[in-house]
Design a protein around this motif. Structure first.
Motif, PDB file in Angstrom:
ATOM      1  N   PRO A  68       9.293  26.236 -36.042  1.00 50.30           N
ATOM      2  CA  PRO A  68       9.045  27.585 -35.780  1.00 50.30           C
ATOM      3  C   PRO A  68       9.498  28.270 -34.597  1.00 50.30           C
ATOM      4  N   LYS A  69       9.957  29.516 -34.946  1.00 52.41           N
ATOM      5  CA  LYS A  69      10.490  30.291 -33.731  1.00 52.41           C
ATOM      6  C   LYS A  69       9.740  30.421 -32.614  1.00 52.41           C
ATOM      7  N   PRO A  70      10.329  30.332 -31.462  1.00 52.92           N
ATOM      8  CA  PRO A  70       9.433  30.165 -30.141  1.00 52.92           C
ATOM      9  C   PRO A  70       8.961  31.787 -29.834  1.00 52.92           C
ATOM     10  N   LEU A  71       7.762  32.020 -29.599  1.00 57.27           N
ATOM     11  CA  LEU A  71       7.165  33.294 -29.354  1.00 57.27           C
ATOM     12  C   LEU A  71       7.995  33.951 -27.806  1.00 57.27           C
ATOM     13  N   PRO A  72       8.056  34.963 -27.948  1.00 57.82           N
ATOM     14  CA  PRO A  72       8.921  35.598 -27.119  1.00 57.82           C
ATOM     15  C   PRO A  72       8.033  35.550 -25.708  1.00 57.82           C
ATOM     16  N   PRO A  73       8.337  35.524 -24.521  1.00 55.72           N
ATOM     17  CA  PRO A  73       7.735  35.572 -23.556  1.00 55.72           C
ATOM     18  C   PRO A  73       6.989  36.841 -23.025  1.00 55.72           C
ATOM     19  N   PRO A  74       5.752  37.116 -22.743  1.00 58.15           N
ATOM     20  CA  PRO A  74       4.984  38.126 -22.413  1.00 58.15           C
ATOM     21  C   PRO A  74       5.720  39.046 -21.512  1.00 58.15           C
TER      22      PRO A  74
END
Length: 240
Positions: A68-74
């Motif tokens: 899974p692609k890592p979630l972008p940082p907030p």
């Protein structure tokens, strides 16, 4: 002793035995040399070893599921700089008003209000209601009205009958049936001889009698469409 005896040596049995042993040894040596030569020639040739066929085993490996692609940082909160408060302007001193004496004005006379003209109201004309149509007569009443009208037609046609001179001179008589069609207003549409009397002069006289007769309109209980009637016309030389 003769010459032949002196020139040729005497072959003894011992000489024969040594000669055979030598020959046997020479033959064994020659055979040994030949065998050795064959062995040497065989050993000197290179030995070819056939390579064994390699067996390749293919294993089906299930591909690993994608990571899974890592979630972008907030997003970082935007910090707005605090506005620098502006210095308040100094209040300008206002002049102190002096009281002014006001004299009361006389009251204005009240004017009577004139009403605004109103637009004329349109009232549609009242259409009078049509009188209700009378109920349709029963079949028995309609048939009775038709029978009464047909009897009246026979009486009127027979009363209007006129005997021509040709019939009087022939001293003959007869009855002809005339069929004719009338409109509800009593107008004659057509007339013809339905049953002959056997005498042409009487048939023509009976047909002319129907054509010259005036018929009244239908009564209220009769149908409102053209109808056909049959009338018997009797003519005789002894008649009027």
């Amino acid at each position: 002793m003769n010459a032949a005896t002196l020139s040729s040596p005497v072959q003894s049995p011992k000489f024969k035995k040594d000669h055979f042993g030598r020959a046997l040894m020479i033959g064994a040596v020659i055979e040994a040399l030949m065998i050795g030569g064959l062995i040497y020639s065989h050993l000197s040739q290179p030995v070819t070893v056939k390579p064994k066929p390699k067996i390749m085993a293919i294993h089906m490996i299930k591909p690993a599921p994608p990571k899974p692609k890592p979630l972008p940082p907030p997003p970082k909160p935007v910090v707005h700089p605090k506005p620098i408060p502006k210095p308040l302007p100094k209040p300008i001193p206002r002049p102190v008003p002096h009281p002014v004496a006001h004299h009361p004005l006389p009251p204005k006379p009240l004017l009577a209000k004139t009403p605004a003209p109103r637009a004329p109201v349109y009232t549609p004309p009242v259409t009078p209601l049509a009188p209700p149509s009378p109920p349709a007569p029963s079949p028995a009443a309609r048939q009775s009205a038709m029978d009464t009208y047909a009897a009246m037609l026979r009486t009127r046609v027979q009363a209007n009958a006129h005997v021509p001179d040709s019939v009087r001179m022939m001293h003959v008589g007869g009855t002809a049936v005339i069929s004719f069609r009338l409109t509800p207003s009593g107008h004659l549409l057509s007339a013809q001889v339905a049953q002959s009397s056997g005498i042409g002069a009487i048939n023509r006289a009976a047909l002319k009698t129907v054509e010259d007769t005036r018929f009244p309109p239908f009564t209220k209980k009769m149908p409102k469409h053209p109808m056909t009637f049959d009338v018997s016309v009797h003519l005789s030389a002894h008649g009027s």
